[in-house]
Design a protein around this motif. Sequence first.
Motif, PDB file in Angstrom:
ATOM      1  N   ASP A 165       0.809  -1.213   0.000  1.00  0.00           N
ATOM      2  CA  ASP A 165       0.000   0.000   0.000  1.00  0.00           C
ATOM      3  C   ASP A 165       0.845   1.266   0.000  1.00  0.00           C
ATOM      4  OD1 ASP A 165      -2.315  -1.511  -0.005  1.00  0.00           O
ATOM      5  OD2 ASP A 165      -2.520  -1.490   2.184  1.00  0.00           O
ATOM      6  N   THR A 166       2.103   1.165   0.400  1.00  0.00           N
ATOM      7  CA  THR A 166       2.970   2.346   0.470  1.00  0.00           C
ATOM      8  C   THR A 166       3.493   2.775  -0.897  1.00  0.00           C
ATOM      9  OG1 THR A 166       4.777   0.845   1.038  1.00  0.00           O
ATOM     10  CG2 THR A 166       3.690   2.009   2.851  1.00  0.00           C
ATOM     11  N   ILE A 167       3.177   2.020  -1.947  1.00  0.00           N
ATOM     12  CA  ILE A 167       3.553   2.420  -3.309  1.00  0.00           C
ATOM     13  C   ILE A 167       2.403   3.246  -3.892  1.00  0.00           C
ATOM     14  CG2 ILE A 167       4.090   1.658  -5.652  1.00  0.00           C
ATOM     15  CD1 ILE A 167       5.234  -0.895  -4.483  1.00  0.00           C
ATOM     16  N   THR A 168       2.705   4.486  -4.255  1.00  0.00           N
ATOM     17  CA  THR A 168       1.733   5.331  -4.927  1.00  0.00           C
ATOM     18  C   THR A 168       1.860   5.116  -6.430  1.00  0.00           C
ATOM     19  OG1 THR A 168       1.839   7.014  -3.195  1.00  0.00           O
ATOM     20  CG2 THR A 168       0.969   7.706  -5.334  1.00  0.00           C
ATOM     21  N   VAL A 169       0.786   4.675  -7.062  1.00  0.00           N
ATOM     22  CA  VAL A 169       0.805   4.409  -8.504  1.00  0.00           C
ATOM     23  C   VAL A 169       0.109   5.562  -9.216  1.00  0.00           C
ATOM     24  CG1 VAL A 169       0.192   2.800 -10.335  1.00  0.00           C
ATOM     25  CG2 VAL A 169       0.737   1.933  -8.042  1.00  0.00           C
ATOM     26  N   SER A 170       0.766   6.129 -10.227  1.00  0.00           N
ATOM     27  CA  SER A 170       0.232   7.299 -10.917  1.00  0.00           C
ATOM     28  C   SER A 170       0.381   7.178 -12.421  1.00  0.00           C
ATOM     29  CB  SER A 170       0.954   8.567 -10.432  1.00  0.00           C
ATOM     30  OG  SER A 170       0.540   9.691 -11.175  1.00  0.00           O
ATOM     31  N   GLY A 171      -0.551   7.798 -13.123  1.00  0.00           N
ATOM     32  CA  GLY A 171      -0.462   7.905 -14.575  1.00  0.00           C
ATOM     33  C   GLY A 171      -0.014   9.286 -15.002  1.00  0.00           C
ATOM     34  N   GLU A 172       0.353  10.133 -14.024  1.00  0.00           N
ATOM     35  CA  GLU A 172       0.789  11.501 -14.294  1.00  0.00           C
ATOM     36  C   GLU A 172       2.249  11.655 -13.888  1.00  0.00           C
ATOM     37  OE1 GLU A 172      -0.980  13.753 -15.824  1.00  0.00           O
ATOM     38  OE2 GLU A 172      -2.808  12.538 -15.894  1.00  0.00           O
ATOM     39  N   LEU A 173       3.119  11.935 -14.850  1.00  0.00           N
ATOM     40  CA  LEU A 173       4.534  12.045 -14.521  1.00  0.00           C
ATOM     41  C   LEU A 173       4.812  13.199 -13.563  1.00  0.00           C
ATOM     42  CD1 LEU A 173       7.480  11.014 -16.467  1.00  0.00           C
ATOM     43  CD2 LEU A 173       7.605  13.354 -15.653  1.00  0.00           C
ATOM     44  N   ALA A 174       3.936  14.189 -13.528  1.00  0.00           N
ATOM     45  CA  ALA A 174       4.104  15.309 -12.604  1.00  0.00           C
ATOM     46  C   ALA A 174       4.187  14.838 -11.159  1.00  0.00           C
ATOM     47  CB  ALA A 174       2.951  16.294 -12.773  1.00  0.00           C
ATOM     48  N   ASP A 175       3.606  13.667 -10.863  1.00  0.00           N
ATOM     49  CA  ASP A 175       3.628  13.148  -9.503  1.00  0.00           C
ATOM     50  C   ASP A 175       5.010  12.673  -9.071  1.00  0.00           C
ATOM     51  OD1 ASP A 175       0.960  13.703  -9.087  1.00  0.00           O
ATOM     52  OD2 ASP A 175       0.284  11.724  -9.761  1.00  0.00           O
ATOM     53  N   LEU A 176       5.944  12.607 -10.026  1.00  0.00           N
ATOM     54  CA  LEU A 176       7.332  12.294  -9.674  1.00  0.00           C
ATOM     55  C   LEU A 176       8.101  13.541  -9.263  1.00  0.00           C
ATOM     56  CD1 LEU A 176       8.351   9.749 -12.497  1.00  0.00           C
ATOM     57  CD2 LEU A 176       7.501   9.253 -10.198  1.00  0.00           C
ATOM     58  N   GLY A 177       7.417  14.701  -9.291  1.00  0.00           N
ATOM     59  CA  GLY A 177       8.090  15.967  -9.014  1.00  0.00           C
ATOM     60  C   GLY A 177       8.725  16.050  -7.651  1.00  0.00           C
ATOM     61  N   ALA A 178       8.148  15.370  -6.667  1.00  0.00           N
ATOM     62  CA  ALA A 178       8.701  15.429  -5.313  1.00  0.00           C
ATOM     63  C   ALA A 178       9.713  14.319  -5.054  1.00  0.00           C
ATOM     64  CB  ALA A 178       7.560  15.340  -4.294  1.00  0.00           C
ATOM     65  N   CYS A 179      10.049  13.554  -6.080  1.00  0.00           N
ATOM     66  CA  CYS A 179      10.921  12.386  -5.905  1.00  0.00           C
ATOM     67  C   CYS A 179      12.363  12.695  -6.310  1.00  0.00           C
ATOM     68  CB  CYS A 179      10.411  11.224  -6.752  1.00  0.00           C
ATOM     69  SG  CYS A 179       8.740  10.682  -6.367  1.00  0.00           S
ATOM     70  N   ASP A 180      13.287  12.147  -5.566  1.00  0.00           N
ATOM     71  CA  ASP A 180      14.707  12.193  -5.910  1.00  0.00           C
ATOM     72  C   ASP A 180      15.412  11.087  -5.125  1.00  0.00           C
ATOM     73  OD1 ASP A 180      17.051  13.056  -7.141  1.00  0.00           O
ATOM     74  OD2 ASP A 180      17.533  14.440  -5.505  1.00  0.00           O
ATOM     75  N   PRO A 181      15.964  10.105  -5.841  1.00  0.00           N
ATOM     76  CA  PRO A 181      16.146  10.031  -7.290  1.00  0.00           C
ATOM     77  C   PRO A 181      14.891   9.552  -8.016  1.00  0.00           C
ATOM     78  CG  PRO A 181      16.979   8.047  -6.286  1.00  0.00           C
ATOM     79  CD  PRO A 181      16.543   8.929  -5.138  1.00  0.00           C
ATOM     80  N   VAL A 182      14.954   9.657  -9.350  1.00  0.00           N
ATOM     81  CA  VAL A 182      13.959   9.055 -10.222  1.00  0.00           C
ATOM     82  C   VAL A 182      14.661   7.954 -11.013  1.00  0.00           C
ATOM     83  CG1 VAL A 182      12.432   9.362 -12.198  1.00  0.00           C
ATOM     84  CG2 VAL A 182      12.515  11.106 -10.398  1.00  0.00           C
ATOM     85  N   LEU A 183      14.158   6.738 -10.897  1.00  0.00           N
ATOM     86  CA  LEU A 183      14.718   5.603 -11.634  1.00  0.00           C
ATOM     87  C   LEU A 183      13.960   5.452 -12.947  1.00  0.00           C
ATOM     88  CD1 LEU A 183      15.680   5.161  -8.686  1.00  0.00           C
ATOM     89  CD2 LEU A 183      15.544   2.711  -9.109  1.00  0.00           C
ATOM     90  N   LEU A 184      14.697   5.373 -14.035  1.00  0.00           N
ATOM     91  CA  LEU A 184      14.112   5.295 -15.369  1.00  0.00           C
ATOM     92  C   LEU A 184      14.061   3.837 -15.812  1.00  0.00           C
ATOM     93  CD1 LEU A 184      16.144   8.291 -16.809  1.00  0.00           C
ATOM     94  CD2 LEU A 184      13.754   8.339 -16.056  1.00  0.00           C
ATOM     95  N   ALA A 185      12.935   3.184 -15.540  1.00  0.00           N
ATOM     96  CA  ALA A 185      12.781   1.767 -15.861  1.00  0.00           C
ATOM     97  C   ALA A 185      11.928   1.615 -17.116  1.00  0.00           C
ATOM     98  CB  ALA A 185      12.156   1.031 -14.682  1.00  0.00           C
ATOM     99  N   VAL A 186      12.387   2.244 -18.187  1.00  0.00           N
ATOM    100  CA  VAL A 186      11.698   2.180 -19.479  1.00  0.00           C
ATOM    101  C   VAL A 186      12.621   1.484 -20.475  1.00  0.00           C
ATOM    102  CG1 VAL A 186      10.379   4.267 -19.022  1.00  0.00           C
ATOM    103  CG2 VAL A 186      12.592   4.451 -20.192  1.00  0.00           C
ATOM    104  N   PRO A 187      12.097   0.900 -21.548  1.00  0.00           N
ATOM    105  CA  PRO A 187      12.965   0.251 -22.533  1.00  0.00           C
ATOM    106  C   PRO A 187      13.993   1.217 -23.102  1.00  0.00           C
ATOM    107  CG  PRO A 187      10.678  -0.363 -22.893  1.00  0.00           C
ATOM    108  CD  PRO A 187      10.657   0.737 -21.871  1.00  0.00           C
ATOM    109  N   MET A 188      15.171   0.704 -23.389  1.00  0.00           N
ATOM    110  CA  MET A 188      16.262   1.533 -23.876  1.00  0.00           C
ATOM    111  C   MET A 188      15.874   2.332 -25.110  1.00  0.00           C
ATOM    112  SD  MET A 188      19.340   2.543 -23.419  1.00  0.00           S
ATOM    113  CE  MET A 188      20.079   3.812 -24.447  1.00  0.00           C
TER     114      MET A 188
END
Length: 321
Positions: free
Chosen positions: A56-79
């Motif tokens: 439950d402690t994982i916040t799932v979002s479809g809006e990248l703006a919600d990563l604004g308060a995060c540091d670091p940001v891990l980029l787990a997208v295909p190369m």
Amino acid sequence: MSRIGIAGAGAFGTALAIAFAQAGRQVTLWARDPGRAAEIRKTRETPYLDDIILPDTITVSGELADLGACDPVLLAVPMQTLSDVLTAHRERLNRGTLVACCKGVDLTTGRGPTAIIAETCPAAVPAVLTGPSFAADIARGLPTALTLACADPDTGARLQDGLSTPTLRLYRTTDTAGAELGGALKNVMAIASGIVIGTGLGESARAALITRGFTEMQRFARAYGAEAETLSGLSGFGDLVLTCTSAQSRNFRYGMALGQNAYFDPHITVEGAATARAVAAIATARGIDMPVTQSVAHVIDGRRSIEEAVRILLSRPLKEE
């Protein structure tokens, strides 16, 4: 360390989110498809990881703006989509620390992830998280060791401390080139290993392929200034052994399908295919001897049959090891 952001809700990104959350970290997981994000929020499940429930402690979002308060940001997208994601969201991501979790070489530019991050988001500090790991193992809390590469040693030490968990052990290096290339090139060798097994050439042939493939990886990496020790570590040799010997590896399974002339789902991301094409072109241009990589690229593109590729490799001149 503040809230950890993860861009990409595929198997690996979700597995990392679970590992961090289980270690008491606050995590925001971004899915590019808002519909998928909503479904994950509702069910706390993902189609990529069977029988796994998201904490439950994982916040799932479809809006990248919600990563604004995060540091670091891990980029787990295909190369092959990394550049597009960074370009589309440059205003949001051009800050803090960006940690690439993808393995490969960009087919269009021939660049690795840290170079793409540096060019697209120059205000961010680039890093790489790579090594021998399967998402399912990480999500289930099985012991896993990875390489955390960052050219800035202070940032690397902070990331190592903030991202390590009781079951996810990170080893630090400043050799980003070596870590990137080890993670990229091993996928090509995994395809070749799959072809060997799929064609029925046997375990001895696979062992020879892994060994000569590792030499090839070192040769290419040295040409880019990478340190030999890095390729001998988790991000090189460790990842090579894992992906060349397990059917959990998508690249290995793809190679097996090629060797058996069998169907392979085109929707499954196979990073090694694009990497083989990109590295083969670079090797030709720079005069780097990469016979296995060249053979894989030729087979994938239909320019050479598997039988012909094997014959050419076996007919190469004998030499000292």
